[in-house]
Write a protein that holds these residues in place. Sequence first.
Motif, PDB file in Angstrom:
ATOM      1  N   ASN A  39       0.760  -1.262  -0.059  1.00 39.85           N
ATOM      2  CA  ASN A  39      -0.011   0.020   0.141  1.00 39.85           C
ATOM      3  C   ASN A  39       0.903   1.141  -0.121  1.00 39.85           C
ATOM      4  O   ASN A  39       0.726   2.110   0.910  1.00 39.85           O
ATOM      5  N   ARG A  41       2.187   4.717  -1.122  1.00 43.09           N
ATOM      6  CA  ARG A  41       1.623   6.104  -1.608  1.00 43.09           C
ATOM      7  C   ARG A  41       2.770   7.028  -1.655  1.00 43.09           C
ATOM      8  O   ARG A  41       3.603   6.921  -0.944  1.00 43.09           O
ATOM      9  N   LYS A  43       3.961  10.943  -0.982  1.00 44.62           N
ATOM     10  CA  LYS A  43       3.719  12.030   0.081  1.00 44.62           C
ATOM     11  C   LYS A  43       4.643  13.008  -0.285  1.00 44.62           C
ATOM     12  O   LYS A  43       5.858  12.969  -0.385  1.00 44.62           O
ATOM     13  N   CYS A  61       1.051   2.971   3.768  1.00 45.80           N
ATOM     14  CA  CYS A  61      -0.009   3.258   4.326  1.00 45.80           C
ATOM     15  C   CYS A  61      -0.630   2.198   5.052  1.00 45.80           C
ATOM     16  O   CYS A  61      -0.301   0.973   4.736  1.00 45.80           O
TER      17      CYS A  61
END
Length: 102
Positions: A39, A41, A43, A61
Amino acid sequence: MKIRKGDTVQILSGNDKGKTGEVLETIPKTSRIIVKGINIRKKHIKPKKQGEEGGIVPVECSIHSSKANVVCPKCGKATRIAMKVEDGKKVRVCKKCGAIIK
């Protein structure tokens, strides 16, 4: 929650279905876990001090704990966890082979 920090888990659903990874953190209040390499992601980081660089950083995440199964160290398969009392202590047991999971 029967999943603990340091367990190896296999993801059951979502974009990362079938992948395995180590649990970095558990969040029991919301029944969520953070798994290494799962997961991911992006940033966006803003530079805070003079000379510090900003940029886009990949971050793991959290996912719901029901989307992951613990991988048994003995049989190597993703399995559900059973609780058993041995010598007055509760231990986690693999439902497929019956091995104790530490």
